[in-house]
Every structure is written in C-alpha cells, then in structure tokens.
Design a protein around this motif. Structure first.
Motif, PDB file in Angstrom:
ATOM      1  N   THR A  57      -7.995  -9.706   6.874  1.00  0.00           N
ATOM      2  CA  THR A  57      -8.227  -8.295   6.549  1.00  0.00           C
ATOM      3  C   THR A  57      -7.508  -7.927   5.261  1.00  0.00           C
ATOM      4  OG1 THR A  57      -8.467  -7.775   8.886  1.00  0.00           O
ATOM      5  CG2 THR A  57      -8.029  -5.925   7.404  1.00  0.00           C
ATOM      6  N   ASN A  58      -6.316  -8.455   5.076  1.00  0.00           N
ATOM      7  CA  ASN A  58      -5.559  -8.199   3.852  1.00  0.00           C
ATOM      8  C   ASN A  58      -6.336  -8.693   2.633  1.00  0.00           C
ATOM      9  OD1 ASN A  58      -3.331  -7.315   2.385  1.00  0.00           O
ATOM     10  ND2 ASN A  58      -2.394  -9.338   2.399  1.00  0.00           N
ATOM     11  N   ILE A  59      -6.895  -9.890   2.735  1.00  0.00           N
ATOM     12  CA  ILE A  59      -7.701 -10.464   1.644  1.00  0.00           C
ATOM     13  C   ILE A  59      -8.947  -9.607   1.418  1.00  0.00           C
ATOM     14  CG2 ILE A  59      -9.117 -12.442   0.955  1.00  0.00           C
ATOM     15  CD1 ILE A  59      -7.106 -14.187   2.654  1.00  0.00           C
ATOM     16  N   ALA A  60      -9.630  -9.246   2.505  1.00  0.00           N
ATOM     17  CA  ALA A  60     -10.871  -8.473   2.413  1.00  0.00           C
ATOM     18  C   ALA A  60     -10.617  -7.086   1.820  1.00  0.00           C
ATOM     19  CB  ALA A  60     -11.506  -8.342   3.795  1.00  0.00           C
ATOM     20  N   ALA A  61      -9.527  -6.453   2.228  1.00  0.00           N
ATOM     21  CA  ALA A  61      -9.205  -5.119   1.712  1.00  0.00           C
ATOM     22  C   ALA A  61      -9.000  -5.178   0.200  1.00  0.00           C
ATOM     23  CB  ALA A  61      -7.969  -4.564   2.409  1.00  0.00           C
ATOM     24  N   LYS A  62      -8.276  -6.188  -0.267  1.00  0.00           N
ATOM     25  CA  LYS A  62      -8.047  -6.331  -1.712  1.00  0.00           C
ATOM     26  C   LYS A  62      -9.359  -6.572  -2.453  1.00  0.00           C
ATOM     27  CE  LYS A  62      -3.258  -7.693  -1.431  1.00  0.00           C
ATOM     28  NZ  LYS A  62      -2.271  -8.773  -1.369  1.00  0.00           N
ATOM     29  N   GLU A  63     -10.216  -7.398  -1.871  1.00  0.00           N
ATOM     30  CA  GLU A  63     -11.523  -7.659  -2.499  1.00  0.00           C
ATOM     31  C   GLU A  63     -12.381  -6.390  -2.548  1.00  0.00           C
ATOM     32  OE1 GLU A  63     -13.866 -11.005  -1.247  1.00  0.00           O
ATOM     33  OE2 GLU A  63     -12.115 -12.342  -1.182  1.00  0.00           O
ATOM     34  N   ALA A  64     -12.249  -5.539  -1.536  1.00  0.00           N
ATOM     35  CA  ALA A  64     -13.031  -4.302  -1.477  1.00  0.00           C
ATOM     36  C   ALA A  64     -12.376  -3.159  -2.262  1.00  0.00           C
ATOM     37  CB  ALA A  64     -13.216  -3.875  -0.024  1.00  0.00           C
ATOM     38  N   GLY A  65     -11.165  -3.421  -2.792  1.00  0.00           N
ATOM     39  CA  GLY A  65     -10.469  -2.380  -3.564  1.00  0.00           C
ATOM     40  C   GLY A  65      -9.784  -1.339  -2.698  1.00  0.00           C
ATOM     41  N   GLN A  72       0.702  -2.591   6.293  1.00  0.00           N
ATOM     42  CA  GLN A  72       0.408  -2.035   7.620  1.00  0.00           C
ATOM     43  C   GLN A  72      -0.233  -3.068   8.550  1.00  0.00           C
ATOM     44  OE1 GLN A  72       1.122   1.060   8.805  1.00  0.00           O
ATOM     45  NE2 GLN A  72       2.163   1.562   6.896  1.00  0.00           N
ATOM     46  N   LEU A  73      -0.587  -4.203   8.012  1.00  0.00           N
ATOM     47  CA  LEU A  73      -1.304  -5.206   8.798  1.00  0.00           C
ATOM     48  C   LEU A  73      -0.312  -6.097   9.538  1.00  0.00           C
ATOM     49  CD1 LEU A  73      -4.009  -5.940   6.126  1.00  0.00           C
ATOM     50  CD2 LEU A  73      -4.441  -4.980   8.381  1.00  0.00           C
ATOM     51  N   ALA A  74       0.089  -5.622  10.711  1.00  0.00           N
ATOM     52  CA  ALA A  74       1.013  -6.376  11.574  1.00  0.00           C
ATOM     53  C   ALA A  74       0.678  -6.045  13.013  1.00  0.00           C
ATOM     54  CB  ALA A  74       2.452  -6.007  11.253  1.00  0.00           C
ATOM     55  N   GLY A  75       0.887  -7.001  13.900  1.00  0.00           N
ATOM     56  CA  GLY A  75       0.587  -6.782  15.319  1.00  0.00           C
ATOM     57  C   GLY A  75      -0.902  -6.867  15.582  1.00  0.00           C
ATOM     58  N   PRO A  76      -1.303  -6.657  16.843  1.00  0.00           N
ATOM     59  CA  PRO A  76      -2.727  -6.709  17.200  1.00  0.00           C
ATOM     60  C   PRO A  76      -3.467  -5.564  16.499  1.00  0.00           C
ATOM     61  CG  PRO A  76      -1.332  -6.714  19.158  1.00  0.00           C
ATOM     62  CD  PRO A  76      -0.451  -6.390  17.998  1.00  0.00           C
ATOM     63  N   THR A  77      -4.364  -5.913  15.598  1.00  0.00           N
ATOM     64  CA  THR A  77      -4.997  -4.925  14.724  1.00  0.00           C
ATOM     65  C   THR A  77      -6.496  -4.807  14.988  1.00  0.00           C
ATOM     66  OG1 THR A  77      -3.357  -5.408  13.010  1.00  0.00           O
ATOM     67  CG2 THR A  77      -5.359  -4.311  12.288  1.00  0.00           C
ATOM     68  N   ALA A  78      -6.956  -3.565  14.968  1.00  0.00           N
ATOM     69  CA  ALA A  78      -8.396  -3.288  15.026  1.00  0.00           C
ATOM     70  C   ALA A  78      -8.684  -2.156  14.044  1.00  0.00           C
ATOM     71  CB  ALA A  78      -8.827  -2.900  16.430  1.00  0.00           C
ATOM     72  N   ILE A  79      -9.853  -2.215  13.453  1.00  0.00           N
ATOM     73  CA  ILE A  79     -10.240  -1.200  12.469  1.00  0.00           C
ATOM     74  C   ILE A  79     -11.522  -0.516  12.915  1.00  0.00           C
ATOM     75  CG2 ILE A  79     -10.889  -0.763  10.057  1.00  0.00           C
ATOM     76  CD1 ILE A  79      -9.332  -3.265   9.280  1.00  0.00           C
ATOM     77  N   ALA A  80     -11.517   0.812  12.802  1.00  0.00           N
ATOM     78  CA  ALA A  80     -12.732   1.598  13.024  1.00  0.00           C
ATOM     79  C   ALA A  80     -13.397   1.786  11.667  1.00  0.00           C
ATOM     80  CB  ALA A  80     -12.388   2.941  13.654  1.00  0.00           C
ATOM     81  N   PHE A  81     -14.527   1.115  11.457  1.00  0.00           N
ATOM     82  CA  PHE A  81     -15.310   1.268  10.224  1.00  0.00           C
ATOM     83  C   PHE A  81     -16.322   2.383  10.472  1.00  0.00           C
ATOM     84  CE2 PHE A  81     -13.982  -3.223  10.180  1.00  0.00           C
ATOM     85  CZ  PHE A  81     -13.380  -3.300   8.930  1.00  0.00           C
ATOM     86  N   ILE A  82     -16.143   3.495   9.795  1.00  0.00           N
ATOM     87  CA  ILE A  82     -16.916   4.714  10.082  1.00  0.00           C
ATOM     88  C   ILE A  82     -18.002   4.901   9.033  1.00  0.00           C
ATOM     89  CG2 ILE A  82     -16.777   7.205  10.441  1.00  0.00           C
ATOM     90  CD1 ILE A  82     -13.687   6.666  10.977  1.00  0.00           C
ATOM     91  N   LYS A  83     -19.251   4.805   9.479  1.00  0.00           N
ATOM     92  CA  LYS A  83     -20.386   4.995   8.561  1.00  0.00           C
ATOM     93  C   LYS A  83     -20.979   6.401   8.685  1.00  0.00           C
ATOM     94  CE  LYS A  83     -21.653   0.125   8.596  1.00  0.00           C
ATOM     95  NZ  LYS A  83     -22.655  -0.884   8.947  1.00  0.00           N
ATOM     96  N   GLY A  84     -20.751   7.050   9.803  1.00  0.00           N
ATOM     97  CA  GLY A  84     -21.329   8.373  10.035  1.00  0.00           C
ATOM     98  C   GLY A  84     -20.324   9.475   9.783  1.00  0.00           C
ATOM     99  N   ASP A  85     -20.227  10.388  10.738  1.00  0.00           N
ATOM    100  CA  ASP A  85     -19.354  11.558  10.636  1.00  0.00           C
ATOM    101  C   ASP A  85     -17.897  11.138  10.804  1.00  0.00           C
ATOM    102  OD1 ASP A  85     -18.048  13.979  10.795  1.00  0.00           O
ATOM    103  OD2 ASP A  85     -19.483  14.884  12.183  1.00  0.00           O
ATOM    104  N   ALA A  86     -17.142  11.126   9.696  1.00  0.00           N
ATOM    105  CA  ALA A  86     -15.744  10.683   9.722  1.00  0.00           C
ATOM    106  C   ALA A  86     -14.879  11.618  10.558  1.00  0.00           C
ATOM    107  CB  ALA A  86     -15.197  10.594   8.300  1.00  0.00           C
TER     108      ALA A  86
END
Length: 198
Positions: A57-65, A72-86
C-alpha cells in the motif's frame, strides 16, 4: 525482487486510489469476519473496503501521488476506497467505529487533500450529497412556486377587477331608466299644454 503477484497487487491498489474520490485508512484489529462483512454492507456498493498489506500500500500510494498515509501504515490495515458519496461513506465508517471501538479510523484523503481522523469525522458530519441536492432542488423550486402563486393571485385580482365594474355598472344603467325621466318629461309636456291653452 518483486513477484508478479505483488506487482499485480500494487497495480490494483494504485487503480483503486485513482478511481476513488476519497479513501479512509483504518485499523481493524479485533474485528470478526462477521463484523467486517457488516461494515462492507453498511458502506454500500460504491465503496470498496479492502484489507491491504502495508508495504504494498505504501508503494501504491506513492505511485498514485497520495501522501496522506505516510507513517500511518502499521498494524492490520484496511482501506475504504470511496467512489460514490464520500460523506455517506465517512458517516457509515464513523458510526460503525462508535458501535465497534476495535475499528480505528486513522487517516484519509478527500478530493486530493489529506484528512486526519478528526477530518474524516468532520466529513461525516456534513450533509450527504442526496440531502444537499434535495435542498438545492427545494431552493430552486421555491421561487418558481412563489412566482406561480403571485401570477395566479394577479390573475384572480384582474378577473375580479374586470368583473366588478361590469356588475356595478349594470344596476346604474338600469337606474337611469326612463322611470326617472318620464315624470320630468310628462311634467314638461303638461306645462307646455297648459301654456298653449292659455
């Protein structure tokens, strides 16, 4: 050396970042599979809640800018990718976190700007897009309905004004009937006759 699986995983996360209007980074330590399923359901179809590997995720975040997730990327991590109503998604996350303290909202971003946990809470406190659109529609509709009422009131007033004089004039015309003029005419004739006779 990166394996094809890791490369593919990074590409997928980069794609999720780029396709999302907002993203919220969470720690889910202690949540059961059933609770995670419930959370995904509450977020709706326009939000993808993914358990991710921190290094990828750290690599991907940097690639995506995206720099909102730095440190913040420590411990069991999950991300909510929100495409609709934030706003609606942030509200679902914060409501779920209140009911399930094991879910920790760490950070996020919205429209390219980094948000800390309090920023995510502030986003959740806003009115949802649907509610905002309903309010705008109400505002736009109100002047139109007010204008329609005003025009209708003017029409009624005009009809009353046009009808009232006609009704008032009719009795006046009848009152000018020869009934008043007849005695005067008769008395004039009587005077003329009396003068002629004399």
């Amino acid at each position: 050396m990166a394996t094809p699986i890791k490369v593919s995983a990074v590409e997928e996360i980069v794609s999720d970042f780029k396709d999302s209007e907002a993203a919220v980074l969470t720690e889910y330590r202690g949540l059961t599979v059933a609770q995670l399923k419930q959370l995904r359901r509450s977020l709706g179809q326009d939000t993808k809640y993914s358990v991710v590997k921190n290094t990828l995720t750290n690599i991907a975040a940097k690639e995506a800018g995206i720099n909102a997730f730095d440190d913040q990327l420590a411990g069991p991590t999950a991300i909510a990718f929100i495409k609709g109503d934030a706003v609606a998604a942030a509200k679902s996350l914060t409501d779920f976190a209140k009911a399930n303290p094991q879910l920790v909202i760490k950070t996020g971003y919205f429209e390219g700007k980094a948000l800390d946990a309090s920023g995510v809470a502030a986003l959740a406190a806003l009115e949802s897009r649907e509610h905002q659109l309903a309010m705008v529609a109400g505002i736009l509709k109100a002047p139109a309905s007010a204008l329609a009422r005003t025009i209708d009131a003017l029409r009624v007033k005009r009809e009353e004004a046009e009808g009232a004089p006609a009704a008032a004039e009719a009795p006046a015309a009848e009152s000018e009937a020869p009934a008043d003029e007849t005695p005067a005419a008769e008395s004039a004739d009587a005077e003329n006759t009396a003068t002629d006779e004399s």
